[in-house]
Design a protein around this motif. Structure first.
Motif, mmCIF file in Angstrom:
data_model
loop_
_atom_site.group_PDB
_atom_site.id
_atom_site.type_symbol
_atom_site.label_atom_id
_atom_site.label_comp_id
_atom_site.label_asym_id
_atom_site.label_seq_id
_atom_site.Cartn_x
_atom_site.Cartn_y
_atom_site.Cartn_z
ATOM 1 N N GLY A 1 -32.008 37.814 -136.739
ATOM 2 C CA GLY A 1 -33.311 38.274 -137.558
ATOM 3 C C GLY A 1 -34.709 38.121 -136.873
ATOM 4 N N LEU A 2 -34.932 37.218 -136.230
ATOM 5 C CA LEU A 2 -36.058 37.298 -135.501
ATOM 6 C C LEU A 2 -36.392 38.375 -134.388
ATOM 7 C CD1 LEU A 2 -38.842 35.717 -134.533
ATOM 8 C CD2 LEU A 2 -37.589 34.514 -133.005
ATOM 9 N N VAL A 3 -35.059 38.604 -133.642
ATOM 10 C CA VAL A 3 -35.115 39.581 -132.790
ATOM 11 C C VAL A 3 -35.483 40.986 -133.596
ATOM 12 C CG1 VAL A 3 -33.772 41.082 -131.447
ATOM 13 C CG2 VAL A 3 -33.870 38.622 -131.095
ATOM 14 N N GLY A 4 -34.650 40.890 -134.798
ATOM 15 C CA GLY A 4 -34.990 42.424 -135.428
ATOM 16 C C GLY A 4 -36.280 42.631 -135.809
ATOM 17 N N TRP A 5 -36.905 41.615 -136.670
ATOM 18 C CA TRP A 5 -38.186 41.818 -136.901
ATOM 19 C C TRP A 5 -39.395 42.191 -136.067
ATOM 20 C CZ3 TRP A 5 -39.365 42.988 -141.744
ATOM 21 C CH2 TRP A 5 -38.547 42.582 -142.802
ATOM 22 N N ILE A 6 -39.229 41.571 -134.679
ATOM 23 C CA ILE A 6 -39.982 41.873 -133.590
ATOM 24 C C ILE A 6 -39.736 43.248 -133.160
ATOM 25 C CG2 ILE A 6 -40.417 41.119 -131.260
ATOM 26 C CD1 ILE A 6 -40.005 38.313 -132.139
ATOM 27 N N VAL A 7 -38.517 43.659 -133.142
ATOM 28 C CA VAL A 7 -38.128 44.964 -132.665
ATOM 29 C C VAL A 7 -38.867 46.332 -133.573
ATOM 30 C CG1 VAL A 7 -36.181 46.687 -132.209
ATOM 31 C CG2 VAL A 7 -36.105 44.281 -131.301
ATOM 32 N N LEU A 8 -38.513 45.664 -134.893
ATOM 33 C CA LEU A 8 -39.200 46.618 -135.853
ATOM 34 C C LEU A 8 -40.742 46.681 -135.667
ATOM 35 C CD1 LEU A 8 -38.880 48.519 -138.428
ATOM 36 C CD2 LEU A 8 -39.358 46.186 -139.579
ATOM 37 N N CYS A 9 -41.359 45.591 -135.517
ATOM 38 C CA CYS A 9 -42.639 45.725 -135.100
ATOM 39 C C CYS A 9 -43.220 46.524 -133.710
ATOM 40 C CB CYS A 9 -43.693 44.304 -135.122
ATOM 41 S SG CYS A 9 -43.464 43.590 -136.698
ATOM 42 N N PHE A 10 -42.370 46.453 -132.857
ATOM 43 C CA PHE A 10 -42.531 47.198 -131.412
ATOM 44 C C PHE A 10 -41.980 48.596 -131.715
ATOM 45 C CE2 PHE A 10 -43.565 42.873 -129.879
ATOM 46 C CZ PHE A 10 -44.467 43.136 -129.210
ATOM 47 N N ALA A 11 -41.318 48.840 -132.496
ATOM 48 C CA ALA A 11 -40.835 50.047 -132.977
ATOM 49 C C ALA A 11 -42.236 51.067 -133.314
ATOM 50 C CB ALA A 11 -39.901 50.188 -133.817
ATOM 51 N N ALA A 12 -42.923 50.099 -134.175
ATOM 52 C CA ALA A 12 -43.952 50.870 -134.881
ATOM 53 C C ALA A 12 -44.967 51.107 -133.644
ATOM 54 C CB ALA A 12 -44.899 49.944 -135.854
ATOM 55 N N ALA A 13 -45.071 50.171 -132.549
ATOM 56 C CA ALA A 13 -45.892 50.325 -131.387
ATOM 57 C C ALA A 13 -45.647 51.481 -130.580
ATOM 58 C CB ALA A 13 -46.182 48.856 -130.669
ATOM 59 N N ALA A 14 -44.199 51.666 -130.424
ATOM 60 C CA ALA A 14 -43.659 52.731 -129.595
ATOM 61 C C ALA A 14 -44.119 54.172 -130.252
ATOM 62 C CB ALA A 14 -42.224 52.488 -129.423
ATOM 63 N N ILE A 15 -44.034 54.153 -131.719
ATOM 64 C CA ILE A 15 -44.681 55.511 -132.567
ATOM 65 C C ILE A 15 -46.069 55.613 -132.143
ATOM 66 C CG2 ILE A 15 -44.913 56.536 -134.467
ATOM 67 C CD1 ILE A 15 -42.507 55.009 -135.558
ATOM 68 N N GLY A 16 -46.817 54.756 -131.984
ATOM 69 C CA GLY A 16 -48.233 54.796 -131.548
ATOM 70 C C GLY A 16 -48.360 55.212 -130.180
ATOM 71 N N GLY A 17 -47.676 54.841 -129.365
ATOM 72 C CA GLY A 17 -47.482 54.946 -128.069
ATOM 73 C C GLY A 17 -47.184 56.579 -127.645
ATOM 74 N N LEU A 18 -46.621 57.211 -128.776
ATOM 75 C CA LEU A 18 -46.530 58.767 -128.537
ATOM 76 C C LEU A 18 -47.853 59.364 -128.494
ATOM 77 C CD1 LEU A 18 -43.596 59.296 -131.215
ATOM 78 C CD2 LEU A 18 -43.516 59.110 -128.513
ATOM 79 N N TYR A 19 -48.859 58.839 -128.918
ATOM 80 C CA TYR A 19 -50.143 59.681 -128.857
ATOM 81 C C TYR A 19 -51.261 58.605 -128.089
ATOM 82 C CZ TYR A 19 -47.686 61.783 -132.668
ATOM 83 O OH TYR A 19 -46.589 62.068 -133.376
ATOM 84 N N PRO A 20 -51.146 58.767 -126.862
ATOM 85 C CA PRO A 20 -52.104 57.911 -126.004
ATOM 86 C C PRO A 20 -53.481 58.430 -126.152
ATOM 87 C CG PRO A 20 -50.791 59.383 -124.591
ATOM 88 C CD PRO A 20 -50.369 59.708 -126.136
ATOM 89 N N PRO A 21 -54.649 57.745 -125.954
ATOM 90 C CA PRO A 21 -55.742 58.335 -126.054
ATOM 91 C C PRO A 21 -56.209 59.439 -125.177
ATOM 92 C CG PRO A 21 -55.917 55.797 -125.658
ATOM 93 C CD PRO A 21 -54.515 56.322 -125.338
ATOM 94 N N GLY A 22 -56.092 59.560 -124.018
ATOM 95 C CA GLY A 22 -56.156 60.735 -123.313
ATOM 96 C C GLY A 22 -57.684 60.982 -122.787
#
Length: 156
Positions: free
Chosen positions: A9-30
């Motif tokens: 469960g801990l791993v799952g919640w952390i992975v979920l949070c970093f999945a949101a971060a990964a989505i954000g990573g699709l749009y770098p500042p540039g």
């Protein structure tokens, strides 16, 4: 709840949070962001990654603490608030960097801030350490909202 279920469960919640971060990573500042007029108190670009890494980990632990104690059935609304704020978190990056719309991103970050506050309060009421873990996140998003607004005003 067994130990392995708790760890997963801990791993799952952390992975979920970093999945949101990964989505954000699709749009770098540039280059677009690099060319914006910025206030003198704008943090250096290298600071954002480490800060968000810590915040996403803390968010995952906070959700896990609530889930571990109450499960989905016992904390359905607070965990739903958490998922909503996480989706709003991911959407902000797309609005600001992807669409290059600081104006719309500012309106969205105000909604995000409110969603974080509701999540923090609902977590605090169930599991105080979980609420405490969200305080730095709310503080950082408060700062980010001010920065978003300032960038919007400086670059109309």
């Amino acid at each position: 709840m067994g130990r392995w279920q708790s760890v997963l469960g801990l791993v799952g919640w952390i992975v979920l949070c970093f999945a949101a971060a990964a989505i954000g990573g699709l749009y770098p500042p540039g280059e677009w962001y690099g060319g914006l007029a910025k206030p003198p108190w704008n943090p250096p670009n290298w600071l954002f990654g480490p800060v968000w890494t810590v915040l996403y980990a803390m968010m995952g632990v906070a959700a896990w603490l609530v889930w571990r104690r109450y499960g989905f059935a016992g904390a359905a609304l607070p965990l739903a608030f958490f998922i909503v704020q996480l989706a709003l978190n991911a959407a902000w990056t797309w609005l600001f960097f992807g669409l290059r719309r600081p104006d719309i991103a500012f309106a969205e970050i105000v909604v995000l801030w409110l969603a974080i506050l509701v999540t923090l309060i609902s977590f605090w009421r169930l599991e105080r350490p979980a609420g405490i873990l969200l305080v730095p996140y709310l503080a950082w998003v408060s700062f980010a909202a001010l920065l978003n607004y300032t960038l919007w005003q400086l670059n109309r």
